[in-house]
Structure formats: structure tokens, C-alpha cells
Design a protein around this motif. Structure first.
Motif, short mmCIF file in Angstrom:
data_model
loop_
_atom_site.label_atom_id
_atom_site.label_comp_id
_atom_site.label_asym_id
_atom_site.label_seq_id
_atom_site.Cartn_x
_atom_site.Cartn_y
_atom_site.Cartn_z
N UNK A 154 -2.77 8.28 38.69
CA UNK A 154 -1.96 7.05 38.61
C UNK A 154 -0.71 7.26 37.78
N UNK A 155 -0.86 7.92 36.63
CA UNK A 155 0.28 8.08 35.72
C UNK A 155 1.43 8.83 36.34
N UNK A 156 1.14 9.82 37.18
CA UNK A 156 2.21 10.58 37.83
C UNK A 156 3.01 9.68 38.75
N UNK A 157 2.32 8.91 39.59
CA UNK A 157 3.02 8.06 40.55
C UNK A 157 3.84 6.99 39.84
N UNK A 158 3.31 6.43 38.77
CA UNK A 158 4.05 5.42 38.01
C UNK A 158 5.33 6.00 37.43
N UNK A 159 5.26 7.21 36.90
CA UNK A 159 6.46 7.87 36.39
C UNK A 159 7.40 8.25 37.53
N UNK A 215 6.86 8.46 27.64
CA UNK A 215 7.34 8.28 29.01
C UNK A 215 8.86 8.19 29.08
N UNK A 216 9.45 7.41 28.19
CA UNK A 216 10.91 7.21 28.24
C UNK A 216 11.63 8.54 28.05
N UNK A 217 11.20 9.33 27.07
CA UNK A 217 11.83 10.63 26.83
C UNK A 217 11.65 11.54 28.04
N UNK A 218 10.46 11.57 28.61
CA UNK A 218 10.19 12.44 29.75
C UNK A 218 11.06 12.05 30.95
N UNK A 247 -0.02 15.46 33.74
CA UNK A 247 -1.04 15.60 32.69
C UNK A 247 -1.26 14.32 31.90
N UNK A 248 -0.93 13.18 32.50
CA UNK A 248 -1.10 11.88 31.83
C UNK A 248 -0.49 11.87 30.44
N UNK A 249 0.83 12.04 30.34
CA UNK A 249 1.47 12.08 29.02
C UNK A 249 1.30 10.76 28.28
N UNK A 250 1.41 10.84 26.97
CA UNK A 250 1.30 9.66 26.13
C UNK A 250 2.36 8.63 26.57
N UNK A 264 7.98 6.87 40.50
CA UNK A 264 8.80 5.81 41.11
C UNK A 264 9.89 5.35 40.15
N UNK A 265 9.65 5.46 38.84
CA UNK A 265 10.70 5.11 37.88
C UNK A 265 11.85 6.12 37.95
N UNK A 266 11.50 7.39 38.05
CA UNK A 266 12.53 8.43 38.15
C UNK A 266 13.34 8.24 39.43
N UNK A 267 12.65 8.04 40.55
CA UNK A 267 13.34 7.92 41.84
C UNK A 267 14.24 6.69 41.86
N UNK A 268 13.78 5.59 41.30
CA UNK A 268 14.59 4.37 41.29
C UNK A 268 15.84 4.55 40.44
N UNK A 269 15.69 5.17 39.29
CA UNK A 269 16.82 5.28 38.37
C UNK A 269 17.84 6.34 38.80
#
Length: 366
Positions: free
Chosen positions: A154-159, A126-129, A119-122, A161-166
Motif C-alpha cells: 500500500x505504501x508504495x502506491x500511495x507514494x 515521505x515528504x523528503x523522499x 520498504x514502507x518508509x517512515x 500517485x503523489x509523485x506522478x501527480x506532482x
């Protein structure tokens, strides 16, 4: 029940409703960008561009650009604590997104958190999510990978890859499958290529090579090629040859240390060349302290910290333990340090030692 003018404002500010949100217009978020027809890749559209040739000239001719979306994401993924610092600073000036914060904190299911990702969060949230999703990483990552099979905002994919990497799970096989999907959004594919290079193996080099040349050919005026380019760079610098200390290297270390005002014996120089250190940490900190001289100005604060620990002789595992980050993140920092210091590929010398020598040789340490 309707809210009275003198009731506490439901936004949580502590003010009365009439003095807070009564006359405010509801926040309208811009619609998330979905893939356009031009950005969708058809089955078999990415062709074979021949065997990869990842020589240094390739990266000189195709430089990575830090200000692209891919470059910025790569930096955030390597330094996730930076996003937390920035978010906390901005929140002191801007109180937006409080309802969303409450929703993220109260959502217990992985499916619910993934829905918020869509849902394109603010950006301030992002960090909290990401942190909330990482609490359930074992359950969340397979579901997120399944979502990436289809074009996403776009926002979903950007979030994602950060989750998967970490999460530091073994997902190279799943990412390889995504890179060869019969239908994909170009931007999604670019980000997945970057992630694959950051976590993958040599098997990923060929598909990343083909994706890079495809993007360069079909989208010459967009930044899509930066994803596979970053991935190729990360993969090409993952392995280091075992270090054998030659007389020449020992003499080079000894000479550089003496020029820096540090008197050492030949045996000490050999120990430093082999990765050890006889330097006091405060001396090392001074040697690599930020100045305007030479390439050191190109290093971020975190990279200078890693270089300082390299100069003290810590291994990647030791640096990771000291900085409370993963070894994979340390490896990425070291690779970036080497390229920023213009340390060439070498079969004769150890690049980590050369990186430290680049600073021991340069500047006036007084």
C-alpha cells in the motif's frame, strides 16, 4: 569497529552511546500489506456498467468521504505543503527515522529511491523522499509506472500517485492502461483511478464509471469505490462554459455588493460578473474571512485563500502564480469550493461568480 559506551551515538543525536541508543530495542517496522487473494482482480472481472450518467444526483447519492484513505490522500496531493508543515511539527516531538533520512539524502540513483518507496518508509520521511524523487522526475516516473503494473505494498502506491501527480507530466494514457490491467490489487486500482481522474481526460470517465460500480458491488463494506468516485467528480467538473454576462447576472452582482456595504456602479458590477474585480483585497479578505456562518466553515484555509483571490477577479493562472502552486491544483481547489458551497450545476450562471456571491449575500459584514 565496535562502538564504545562513551563514543558519540551513531544515531546523530550528539549524546554518548550509553545515554542514547545502547539499551534501546531495534525498531521493527510492521510488515507491509500485500494484496490478499480476495483483493486481487481477475482478468475481465470488471464488466460493462453502461453509459456514464454523471448528473448531480449521482454525487448526492454517492458522497465522497474525506476521512477515507483515498480522501486523505486527495487532500495531501492538493496541498503537499501541508505534509511538510505536519512533518516538521512532529519532528520536534519525535526524532525517529534519522537513519532513513540519511539514507534518502545519500541515495543518488532513482532505482535506490524507488527501493526505499517499497520498504514502507517512515511517514515522517515521505515528504523528503518525494522531493528527492521529483528531482529526477523524468527518469523516475516511467519506472514507477512500470512498477504499478504489479501488485505493490500500500505504501508504495500511495507514494507513487503523489509523485506522478506532482511531476505534472502527461501520463493519462499510461494510467488508462493501468486501470484496464488484467490483474490488479483492488486498493492499488482505487488509487490509480483517483489519480486518473485528477490528471485525465474525458476518455477516462467510462473506465472510472465501471470501476466505481464494480467496487460498490463487490466490496460494499470497503472504501475502494472512493478512488474512482473522486476521479469521476474531478473529471465531471473540469470544463466550464465561457461566461456571458447577462443583465440579470450584472444586477445580481450589483445587489449583492451593495448589501455587503460596497457601493458600485452598474459598469463595475458587470466587470466583476465577467471575472474582474473593483474590490480592495482587504475588503475581499473580510468578506470571505472564516466564520461559523453558512457553508464557509466547511472551507479549508487554502480554499478560503483561493476563494479570496477568485473574488479579486484572478484567473486560475493568476491564482496559481500568486500561491506558487500549479494551475491543476487551483482547478481542483475551485471544484472543491463549489461543491462545499452547494453551488449547483448551472447553464445560465457562471459558477465561479455564484461562489463569490454566496458569501457576498451571506452574513453581516461590519
Amino acid at each position: 569497529m565496535p562502538i564504545g559506551r562513551n563514543d558519540p551515538c551513531p544515531c546523530g543525536s550528539g549524546k554518548k552511546y550509553k545515554k542514547c541508543c545502547l539499551n534501546k530495542q531495534p525498531e521493527v517496522k510492521p510488515a507491509a500489506r500485500l494484496a490478499s487473494d480476495d483483493d486481487l482482480l481477475a482478468p475481465g472481472e470488471i464488466s460493462d456498467y453502461g453509459p456514464p450518467n454523471l448528473i448531480q444526483q449521482f454525487f448526492i447519492a454517492n458522497p465522497m468521504v474525506a476521512t477515507t484513505p483515498q480522501g486523505l490522500l486527495n487532500h495531501v496531493m492538493l496541498e503537499p505543503e501541508l505534509m511538510s508543515v505536519v512533518t516538521n511539527f512532529v519532528r520536534q516531538q519525535d526524532a525517529r527515522g534519522k537513519d532513513e533520512i540519511w539514507r534518502i539524502k545519500k541515495t543518488d540513483s532513482v532505482e535506490g529511491l524507488i527501493q526505499i518507496m517499497k520498504e514502507s518508509p517512515d511517514p515522517l520521511n515521505h515528504h523528503l523522499l518525494i522531493e528527492r524523487i521529483l528531482e529526477r522526475a523524468d527518469e523516475a516516473v516511467p519506472k514507477i509506472l512500470a512498477e504499478l503494473v504489479h501488485p505493490q505494498p500500500d505504501g508504495f502506491t500511495e507514494l507513487a500517485i503523489q509523485v506522478i501527480y506532482r511531476c505534472e507530466q502527461e501520463v493519462a494514457g499510461e494510467l488508462l492502461a493501468l486501470v484496464t490491467m488484467p490483474m490488479a490489487d483492488a486498493y492499488d486500482l482505487s488509487l490509480v483511478c483517483m489519480l486518473l481522474g485528477m490528471v485525465g481526460t474525458e476518455m477516462a470517465i467510462k473506465p472510472l464509471w465501471d470501476c466505481f460500480h464494480f467496487f460498490k458491488e463487490k466490496f460494499p463494506h470497503r472504501t475502494y469505490l472512493q478512488g474512482p468516485l473522486i476521479g469521476l467528480y474531478e473529471l465531471s467538473h473540469q470544463s466550464e462554459e465561457p461566461l456571458e454576462v447577462s443583465d440579470e447576472m450584472r444586477q445580481q452582482v450589483e445587489r449583492s455588493l451593495r448589501q455587503s456595504g460596497c457601493a458600485v456602479s452598474p459598469s463595475t458590477a458587470e466587470r466583476i460578473a465577467a471575472g474582474g474585480s473593483a474590490l480592495d483585497p482587504t475588503v475581499v479578505a473580510n468578506l470571505v474571512s472564516p466564520t461559523d456562518r453558512g457553508p464557509i466553515g466547511r472551507l479549508s484555509e487554502r480554499e478560503r485563500g483561493v476563494l479570496e483571490l477568485m473574488a479579486q477577479g484572478l484567473t486560475n493562472a493568476g491564482i496559481a502564480h500568486r500561491l506558487v502552486i500549479s494551475e491543476r491544483t487551483v482547478e481542483a481547489h475551485v471544484r472543491h469550493i463549489l461543491i462545499k458551497l452547494d453551488i449547483p450545476e448551472s447553464e445560465d450562471g457562471h459558477r465561479r461568480v455564484l461562489a463569490v456571491l454566496a458569501y457576498l449575500d451571506g452574513g453581516n459584514h461590519t
